[in-house]
Write an enzyme that holds these catalytic residues in place. Structure first.
Site, PDB file in Angstrom:
ATOM      1  N   TYR A  80       0.835  -1.199   0.000  1.00  0.00           N
ATOM      2  CA  TYR A  80       0.000   0.000   0.000  1.00  0.00           C
ATOM      3  C   TYR A  80       0.873   1.254   0.000  1.00  0.00           C
ATOM      4  O   TYR A  80       0.625   2.204  -0.729  1.00  0.00           O
ATOM      5  CB  TYR A  80      -0.895  -0.016   1.248  1.00  0.00           C
ATOM      6  CG  TYR A  80      -1.872   1.123   1.291  1.00  0.00           C
ATOM      7  CD1 TYR A  80      -3.119   1.005   0.681  1.00  0.00           C
ATOM      8  CD2 TYR A  80      -1.562   2.326   1.925  1.00  0.00           C
ATOM      9  CE1 TYR A  80      -4.018   2.047   0.701  1.00  0.00           C
ATOM     10  CE2 TYR A  80      -2.452   3.370   1.953  1.00  0.00           C
ATOM     11  CZ  TYR A  80      -3.684   3.235   1.347  1.00  0.00           C
ATOM     12  OH  TYR A  80      -4.575   4.272   1.372  1.00  0.00           O
ATOM     13  N   PHE A 132     -10.296  19.359 -24.537  1.00  0.00           N
ATOM     14  CA  PHE A 132     -10.656  17.951 -24.537  1.00  0.00           C
ATOM     15  C   PHE A 132     -11.883  17.816 -23.638  1.00  0.00           C
ATOM     16  O   PHE A 132     -12.056  18.598 -22.707  1.00  0.00           O
ATOM     17  CB  PHE A 132      -9.484  17.080 -24.045  1.00  0.00           C
ATOM     18  CG  PHE A 132      -9.812  15.614 -24.124  1.00  0.00           C
ATOM     19  CD1 PHE A 132      -9.927  14.996 -25.350  1.00  0.00           C
ATOM     20  CD2 PHE A 132     -10.061  14.871 -22.976  1.00  0.00           C
ATOM     21  CE1 PHE A 132     -10.278  13.651 -25.443  1.00  0.00           C
ATOM     22  CE2 PHE A 132     -10.408  13.528 -23.061  1.00  0.00           C
ATOM     23  CZ  PHE A 132     -10.521  12.921 -24.297  1.00  0.00           C
ATOM     24  N   THR A 133     -12.719  16.819 -23.920  1.00  0.00           N
ATOM     25  CA  THR A 133     -14.016  16.714 -23.216  1.00  0.00           C
ATOM     26  C   THR A 133     -13.877  16.756 -21.689  1.00  0.00           C
ATOM     27  O   THR A 133     -14.476  17.604 -21.025  1.00  0.00           O
ATOM     28  CB  THR A 133     -14.721  15.397 -23.609  1.00  0.00           C
ATOM     29  OG1 THR A 133     -13.783  14.326 -23.447  1.00  0.00           O
ATOM     30  CG2 THR A 133     -15.186  15.426 -25.055  1.00  0.00           C
ATOM     31  N   ASP A 223      -0.678  18.624 -21.398  1.00  0.00           N
ATOM     32  CA  ASP A 223      -1.409  17.357 -21.372  1.00  0.00           C
ATOM     33  C   ASP A 223      -0.648  16.415 -22.309  1.00  0.00           C
ATOM     34  O   ASP A 223      -0.696  16.555 -23.530  1.00  0.00           O
ATOM     35  CB  ASP A 223      -2.853  17.568 -21.844  1.00  0.00           C
ATOM     36  CG  ASP A 223      -3.658  16.267 -21.848  1.00  0.00           C
ATOM     37  OD1 ASP A 223      -3.044  15.176 -21.781  1.00  0.00           O
ATOM     38  OD2 ASP A 223      -4.900  16.339 -21.940  1.00  0.00           O
ATOM     39  N   LYS A 266      -3.205   5.900 -22.493  1.00  0.00           N
ATOM     40  CA  LYS A 266      -2.671   6.140 -23.829  1.00  0.00           C
ATOM     41  C   LYS A 266      -1.145   6.092 -23.792  1.00  0.00           C
ATOM     42  O   LYS A 266      -0.526   5.255 -24.418  1.00  0.00           O
ATOM     43  CB  LYS A 266      -3.135   7.505 -24.354  1.00  0.00           C
ATOM     44  CG  LYS A 266      -4.609   7.549 -24.683  1.00  0.00           C
ATOM     45  CD  LYS A 266      -5.388   8.381 -23.718  1.00  0.00           C
ATOM     46  CE  LYS A 266      -6.871   8.333 -24.011  1.00  0.00           C
ATOM     47  NZ  LYS A 266      -7.485   9.632 -23.899  1.00  0.00           N
ATOM     48  N   ARG A 389     -17.210  12.401 -32.573  1.00  0.00           N
ATOM     49  CA  ARG A 389     -16.504  13.552 -32.006  1.00  0.00           C
ATOM     50  C   ARG A 389     -17.062  14.781 -32.717  1.00  0.00           C
ATOM     51  O   ARG A 389     -16.511  15.271 -33.668  1.00  0.00           O
ATOM     52  CB  ARG A 389     -14.990  13.442 -32.205  1.00  0.00           C
ATOM     53  CG  ARG A 389     -14.337  12.321 -31.439  1.00  0.00           C
ATOM     54  CD  ARG A 389     -13.982  12.654 -29.991  1.00  0.00           C
ATOM     55  NE  ARG A 389     -15.040  12.570 -29.020  1.00  0.00           N
ATOM     56  CZ  ARG A 389     -14.844  12.290 -27.728  1.00  0.00           C
ATOM     57  NH1 ARG A 389     -13.652  12.018 -27.285  1.00  0.00           N
ATOM     58  NH2 ARG A 389     -15.837  12.287 -26.876  1.00  0.00           N
ATOM     59  N   PHE A 455     -22.451  12.366 -24.173  1.00  0.00           N
ATOM     60  CA  PHE A 455     -22.062  11.410 -25.210  1.00  0.00           C
ATOM     61  C   PHE A 455     -21.698  10.045 -24.635  1.00  0.00           C
ATOM     62  O   PHE A 455     -21.760   9.045 -25.317  1.00  0.00           O
ATOM     63  CB  PHE A 455     -20.885  11.951 -26.034  1.00  0.00           C
ATOM     64  CG  PHE A 455     -19.640  12.185 -25.235  1.00  0.00           C
ATOM     65  CD1 PHE A 455     -19.448  13.387 -24.580  1.00  0.00           C
ATOM     66  CD2 PHE A 455     -18.668  11.210 -25.124  1.00  0.00           C
ATOM     67  CE1 PHE A 455     -18.302  13.608 -23.818  1.00  0.00           C
ATOM     68  CE2 PHE A 455     -17.514  11.413 -24.377  1.00  0.00           C
ATOM     69  CZ  PHE A 455     -17.339  12.629 -23.716  1.00  0.00           C
TER      70      PHE A 455
HETATM   71  C1  LIG Z   1      -7.898  10.478 -22.904  1.00  0.00           C
HETATM   72  C2  LIG Z   1      -7.433  11.828 -22.679  1.00  0.00           C
HETATM   73  C3  LIG Z   1      -7.587  12.446 -21.428  1.00  0.00           C
HETATM   74  C4  LIG Z   1      -8.293  11.758 -20.278  1.00  0.00           C
HETATM   75  O1  LIG Z   1      -7.625  10.617 -19.894  1.00  0.00           O
HETATM   76  P1  LIG Z   1      -8.425   9.372 -19.238  1.00  0.00           P
HETATM   77  O2  LIG Z   1      -7.358   8.427 -18.846  1.00  0.00           O
HETATM   78  O3  LIG Z   1      -9.343   8.826 -20.272  1.00  0.00           O
HETATM   79  O4  LIG Z   1      -9.178   9.903 -18.072  1.00  0.00           O
HETATM   80  C5  LIG Z   1      -7.105  13.725 -21.289  1.00  0.00           C
HETATM   81  N1  LIG Z   1      -6.525  14.364 -22.303  1.00  0.00           N
HETATM   82  C6  LIG Z   1      -6.366  13.819 -23.512  1.00  0.00           C
HETATM   83  C7  LIG Z   1      -5.701  14.570 -24.592  1.00  0.00           C
HETATM   84  C8  LIG Z   1      -6.821  12.530 -23.743  1.00  0.00           C
HETATM   85  O5  LIG Z   1      -6.681  11.994 -24.964  1.00  0.00           O
END
Ligand SMILES: *Cc1c(COP(=O)(O)O)cnc(C)c1O
Length: 482
Positions: A80, A132-133, A223, A266, A389, A455
């Protein structure tokens, strides 16, 4: 991927890996696909994966892992607090980014939650190359506002501009003057700009943004979720970076930023995320939110196995032959579609092939979600699951009116190292059929509409019986083929 020349025929992207674990796929019959789409409320997010043939929804958490990643998962240190696995990951990030502090989180949006809670106040304005969303939702939840400062190139669907993800520096300066630097907690740059088709920014552009941030004493936040694609494109397309290694470009980018956060779903082909900074004052402000929302400071909601895989995955990201796989497959797919006259975003970016629904189904008004309708039609025709999108991914205005999206795209993501070229060819073929029959596709309307991130789980219905018409035409053309 290797850039091998072919003796005969067109050169193809050539894999520098082999497949050693496979997963069985199903292509369910057309009528069942129509049924499954209806049951999913014509929202591809709500499909069950067992009904999907090629899952091109996203690259998130579905990139294929390497043998070395899988092996690393077996020797994770389960504890932990104070797990050795954490210190390995921290050291790798220190090495790659040159940042001292690492705050782990369970995924990218969790980082956005922490950053927004700490730095965004009611009335704050956050300039960014594109939203981004999840980023936008967290900033608005904390009373802030997003201002997109993209260049004119960003929204041009077909272009040969190498860096459509660049920030417009003059507009940034104008925005800061108009808003007042004191109301801008940070400027956000998104690598591999997701919503405009995985488009990169240049290292030079990031340097220019940094200069403006210095002048007005504003933080710069990167980001880095889609950093791998952006790194590859900088190496390929930015003259002054030709002689730099991926590792050097990574370090050069990182040194310009106060905070770097990423989704490890990613970046690094694993699952998780985190925030990196070299500034103790910033790390201090954000730290308390990690145990509050994520988990203790040495795991932050990630499993130790994923952290081991991430450490290896980050190292593998420094290999150009690894990070070029996605972009080269996407280029292959986009160029094939383009040759067939099918409108796609160019130049091909990272993340996936982006079909321009605004042009594909130009008879569907934006209020009837052309990209959502096309994504549903693609699934019915092929079993391929893409992602809307466009306007569906936006939030309604306070007065209930629609925020019409700048672009209506269907993203056909190519998660890294997952699909074969014959699978890509199949998707291209079904898109070609659909394009010939595009006038049969109709719009959608919401029947259940959540207020936030609609969405993801909103349900829709076709405005006419177009899915039945489409199925009938498919049967005429393909007989009893799946
Ligand atoms: C996917 C993504 C996020 C959010 O990440 P999650 O792991 O899905 O919460 C933020 N910024 C960008 C550019 C992304 O592609």
């Amino acid at each position: 991927m290797s850039q091998i020349k072919f003796f005969k025929g067109e050169s193809l992207p050539l894999e520098m890996h082999k497949v050693r674990i496979i997963q069985k796929l199903n292509l369910i019959p057309l009528e069942e696909r129509k049924q499954a789409m209806a049951e999913a409320g014509f929202n591809t997010f709500l499909l069950r994966n067992r009904d999907v043939y090629l899952d091109m929804l996203t690259d998130s958490g579905v990139n294929a892992m390497s043998d070395l990643q899988l092996a690393a998962m077996m020797k994770a240190d389960d504890s932990y607090a104070g797990s050795e696995t954490f210190y390995k990951l921290e050291a790798k990030l220190q090495e790659l980014f040159g940042t001292e502090y690492f705050l782990p989180a369970h995924q990218g949006r969790a980082c956005e939650n922490i950053i927004s809670r700490v730095f965004v106040k009611p009335g704050s304005v956050v300039p960014m190359n594109y939203h981004f969303t999840t980023t936008k939702s967290h900033i608005t939840l904390n009373g802030g506002r997003v201002e997109e400062v993209f260049t004119d190139e960003a929204l041009r669907i077909t272009s040969n501009h190498p860096f459509k993800g660049n920030m417009d520096i003059d507009r940034l300066v104008a925005l800061i003057k108009e808003t007042g630097a004191e109301n801008i907690p940070f400027v956000r740059m998104e690598a591999g700009t997701n919503l405009i088709g995985g488009q990169p920014f240049s290292l030079e552009n990031l340097r220019q943004v940094r200069r403006v941030c210095d002048e007005y004493d504003i933080m710069l936040v990167l980001d880095a979720s889609l950093l791998a694609d952006n790194l590859y494109f900088i190496k390929q397309r930015e003259e002054s970076c030709r002689g730099m290694s991926i590792r050097e470009i990574t370090r050069a980018m990182a040194e310009l930023c106060d905070i770097i956060y990423f989704s490890a779903r990613k970046l690094g082909c694993a699952r998780g995320g985190g925030i990196c900074t070299d500034r103790a004052d910033l790390a201090d402000k954000m730290r308390e939110f990690v145990p509050l929302y994520e988990g203790f400071l040495t795991y932050g909601g990630m499993s130790v196995r994923e952290m081991e895989a991430l450490t290896v995955g980050l190292e593998e990201t420094m290999d150009e032959e690894m990070i070029n796989q996605g972009p080269l497959f996407i280029k292959y797919m986009a160029e094939k579609l383009e040759k067939l006259g099918i409108p796609v975003v160019t130049p091909p970016g990272g993340l996936g092939c982006h079909v321009d629904a605004m042009a594909f189904v130009d008879h569907i008004p934006q209020e009837q979600y052309p990209a959502g309708a096309l994504a549903a039609a693609i699934y019915i025709a092929s079993g391929v699951r893409g992602m809307e999108r466009g306007t569906m991914s936006e939030q309604r205005n306070e007065d209930g009116s629609e925020t019409l999206s700048n672009m209506e795209l269907v993203r056909l993501a190519l998660p890294r190292r997952v699909f074969t070229l014959s699978q890509v060819d199949y998707a291209v073929d079904r898109l070609a059929w659909l394009y010939e029959n595009r006038k049969l596709i109709g719009g959608l309307t919401f029947v259940e509409e959540p207020k936030v991130l609609r969405f993801f789980f909103g349900r829709l219905a076709p405005v006419t019986d177009w899915p039945d018409v489409l199925v009938k035409k498919f049967r005429e053309d393909f007989g009893d083929s799946l």
